[in-house]
Write an enzyme that holds these catalytic residues in place. Sequence first.
Site, PDB file in Angstrom:
ATOM      1  N   TYR A   1     -12.928   8.425 -18.317  1.00 35.24           N
ATOM      2  CA  TYR A   1     -13.326   9.571 -17.500  1.00 35.24           C
ATOM      3  C   TYR A   1     -13.267  10.906 -18.242  1.00 35.24           C
ATOM      4  CZ  TYR A   1     -12.727  13.058 -13.706  1.00 35.24           C
ATOM      5  OH  TYR A   1     -12.825  14.153 -12.883  1.00 35.24           O
TER       6      TYR A   1
ATOM      7  N   LYS B   1     -15.909  14.793 -18.984  1.00 33.24           N
ATOM      8  CA  LYS B   1     -15.511  16.090 -18.461  1.00 33.24           C
ATOM      9  C   LYS B   1     -15.214  17.083 -19.583  1.00 33.24           C
ATOM     10  CE  LYS B   1     -15.801  15.214 -14.044  1.00 33.24           C
ATOM     11  NZ  LYS B   1     -16.836  15.890 -13.217  1.00 33.24           N
TER      12      LYS B   1
END
Length: 368
Positions: A206, A210
């Site tokens: 993840y 980002k």
Amino acid sequence: MESLRPYLLSLVLLIATAVLLMGFFSKNKFVVEGRTVLLTGGSQGMGRGLAKLFAQKGANVVIVARDVKKLEAAVEYIQSSAKSPQTQRFHFISADLTSSSENERIVKEVTEWNNGNPPDIVWANAGYSKPQLFLDASIESMRNQMETNFWAATYLAHTTLRTWLTPSASSPKDGSAVPTKEPLPRHFIMTSSVAALCGIAGYAPYSPGKAALRSLADTLRSEVQLYNGSRHYLSSSSVSPPPVKIHIVLPGTITSPGYVEENKTKHPVTHVLEEGDLVQTEDEVAAAAFKGLEAGNYMITTQFLGHAMRVGMLGGSPRGGVFGIRDLLFGWVIGVAWLFISPDMERKVWRWGRKNGVQSGAVKTYSK
């Protein structure tokens, strides 16, 4: 006393300047009433909270997600919060944001819906997390998260900024068009995460997407100044097109359906590292994001731990506060704090592994 007069005069001037600056910096730099907003990931969680707040502040709102039933329910919920129900407009679009052509369709559809005018504010908020240890995550899972968390926002940024900034063929090239009134700026905003600011075991699928968003935002913030500086070349009218501002928001943990899904795959050691972290509701994180935008901030975190992580990782990003002094001082404090925080986080992971083993589907190693 006479000898002190120059110093007293300087002090008075300094105080007067500070007062003026405080007045300048307290002005709302994110006016949304009567403007049109395009918001992705708006059917639930943070996106729904943002859309509700936009409605409360008088904006026209278009939300985008995949699930039509969720979108219909979200629009009904958002409309109920409208500041001026008789004049505000609301719309939803179902789309796959991981497709560049779909993002082009979205911006075109919103422009047509908005009487031929492109949206004033575009917020790339769509994203999701399926946290796992790196060795447990499939390549497909990591690629899918990168597609949604980075590429979807990149596609939207590309088509939005081209819509806003590409000059028409009839635009004058000699700089003769002089603005008569400064229009409100357009805002392109991306939602990243505090996970982009600190490596945390269990977020390998993840965090990279980002973190890439943070780098993209830094780069776009620099590049749009080229267009902002030459706006009078971009229109054949007597009024220059609006300036463009880039922002990035980095929230922490948010109570939402997505958070429930995250916890289904999250490794126990990730829970250990997140113990004591502040959890915000969708309305709380939306309000904190708006507060930063209204203050004119570029990089916005939504709670104290996020603020600390942000100032500790600013690098070449702009600092907040008058002349950046607030973040500069806070950054010195956090720089010292990281001497203790980082080793403590590493020890927590090491101790958990020694006590419990890896408990990984990919590696079966357990302590005795």
